[in-house]
Design a protein around this motif. Structure first.
Motif, PDB file in Angstrom:
ATOM      1  N   GLY A 102      -2.290   4.211  -5.541  1.00  0.00           N
ATOM      2  CA  GLY A 102      -0.909   3.874  -5.246  1.00  0.00           C
ATOM      3  C   GLY A 102      -0.789   2.514  -4.587  1.00  0.00           C
ATOM      4  N   MET A 103      -1.793   2.139  -3.817  1.00  0.00           N
ATOM      5  CA  MET A 103      -1.810   0.804  -3.216  1.00  0.00           C
ATOM      6  C   MET A 103      -2.023  -0.260  -4.291  1.00  0.00           C
ATOM      7  N   VAL A 104      -2.923   0.024  -5.235  1.00  0.00           N
ATOM      8  CA  VAL A 104      -3.122  -0.880  -6.366  1.00  0.00           C
ATOM      9  C   VAL A 104      -1.831  -0.994  -7.173  1.00  0.00           C
ATOM     10  N   ALA A 105      -1.133   0.128  -7.355  1.00  0.00           N
ATOM     11  CA  ALA A 105       0.121   0.120  -8.111  1.00  0.00           C
ATOM     12  C   ALA A 105       1.165  -0.764  -7.430  1.00  0.00           C
ATOM     13  N   GLN A 106       1.249  -0.687  -6.103  1.00  0.00           N
ATOM     14  CA  GLN A 106       2.181  -1.565  -5.386  1.00  0.00           C
ATOM     15  C   GLN A 106       1.839  -3.027  -5.631  1.00  0.00           C
ATOM     16  N   GLN A 107       0.538  -3.341  -5.538  1.00  0.00           N
ATOM     17  CA  GLN A 107       0.100  -4.723  -5.728  1.00  0.00           C
ATOM     18  C   GLN A 107       0.365  -5.182  -7.150  1.00  0.00           C
ATOM     19  N   LEU A 108       0.191  -4.276  -8.116  1.00  0.00           N
ATOM     20  CA  LEU A 108       0.492  -4.608  -9.507  1.00  0.00           C
ATOM     21  C   LEU A 108       1.969  -4.966  -9.660  1.00  0.00           C
ATOM     22  N   ALA A 109       2.845  -4.172  -9.041  1.00  0.00           N
ATOM     23  CA  ALA A 109       4.284  -4.438  -9.136  1.00  0.00           C
ATOM     24  C   ALA A 109       4.654  -5.757  -8.470  1.00  0.00           C
ATOM     25  N   LEU A 110       3.915  -6.133  -7.430  1.00  0.00           N
ATOM     26  CA  LEU A 110       4.196  -7.394  -6.738  1.00  0.00           C
ATOM     27  C   LEU A 110       3.656  -8.597  -7.508  1.00  0.00           C
ATOM     28  N   ASP A 111       2.439  -8.482  -8.034  1.00  0.00           N
ATOM     29  CA  ASP A 111       1.781  -9.619  -8.674  1.00  0.00           C
ATOM     30  C   ASP A 111       2.091  -9.735 -10.163  1.00  0.00           C
TER      31      ASP A 111
END
Length: 275
Positions: A102-111
């Motif tokens: 879920g942390m990777v998913a947040q970063q994906l949505a940001l980057d």
């Protein structure tokens, strides 16, 4: 199961469920977890709900590429995820991430915002400050290596005990089977240590989460001993188009009796994105 190489040269192992013509739903696993941790029955039920479901091994785990030198962050893992979509010729997908995933998913949505149609964030947080069971995580990464398959299974069951839900029986038979499959595929505890380092070396996403504008459903359990449900509350307050559900008596796992509700929450959120 198939290997693919991202444009950045990272080899990732993945598989799929359902009709390739349906909307893609990409599942991102948590710390040290093989993609098999997304139960095949759950993946099939998600496919039956109308999706082309994809799951994959993160770097440094399972059959995906190992990075013995370490030194990477969650942003690099988000780049892997975007690269997987590129390699599979998928312009954008609905993203589901649990725990570290879920942390990777947040970063994906940001980057990589154009690659994300909607987000489902499951028992995760905007930063490591919400890891309530940090001592449990550290203990897991410092245990002696298993000497054989049976010992690896026993260690895995012990590790997963802290994820149990207070209101639902833990599926020990499946966890035992999963522990054996993970050992057979690739037993590499050092990769988990490097993923923990990636967590610690990644910046707090709190100042940036307001930039996430896609429909987001946030799911947590009030019995989670590893990640404080307050992390989900914080994300809900920061992501404007988000809905928060705290499942009573759920721990750091997805109990089978809750699958119908969880699948409905994911599907309803993707419908908001389609609308």
């Amino acid at each position: 199961m198939t290997m693919v190489t991202t444009p950045a040269g990272v080899s990732l192992n993945y598989d799929t469920f359902g009709d390739p013509g349906r909307p893609p739903l990409l599942l991102i696993q948590g710390l040290g977890a093989h993609m098999l941790g997304w139960h095949a029955d759950l993946c099939r039920q998600l496919a039956d709900a109308g999706f082309n479901v994809l799951r994959f091994d993160n770097r440094d785990v399972g059959l995906s590429q190992k990075f013995p030198q370490g030194g990477y962050t969650l942003a690099d893992m988000a780049n892997d995820t975007a690269g997987l979509l590129t390699a599979l010729d998928i312009p954008a997908a609905h993203i589901v991430g649990q725990s570290m995933g879920g942390m990777v998913a947040q970063q994906l949505a940001l980057d990589h915002p154009t690659r994300v149609l909607t987000l489902a964030l499951i028992y995760t947080a905007p930063s490591t400050d919400f890891i309530a069971g940090r001592d449990l995580v550290d203990e897991r990464t410092h245990r002696p290596r298993a000497r054989d398959r049976d010992e690896a299974i026993a260690l895995y069951l012990d590790n997963e005990a802290v994820c149990a839900s207070p209101g639902y029986p833990q599926d020990i038979a499946w966890l035992r089977e999963l522990g054996g499959q993970m050992y057979d595929r690739d037993y590499d505890p050092d990769g988990i240590v490097r993923q923990v380092e990636a967590l610690d070396n990644s910046p707090d996403r709190t100042p940036h989460l307001h930039r996430i504008t896609v429909p987001t459903t946030i799911l947590h359990g009030d019995g989670d001993r590893l990640i404080d449900p307050g992390g989900s509350t914080a994300m809900h307050e920061l992501i404007a188009d988000s809905k928060l559900t705290v499942h009573r008596a759920m721990g750091h796992e997805l109990p089978r009796p809750l699958w119908p509700q969880i699948i409905t929450q994911i599907r309803d959120n993707t419908a908001r994105g389609s609308a």
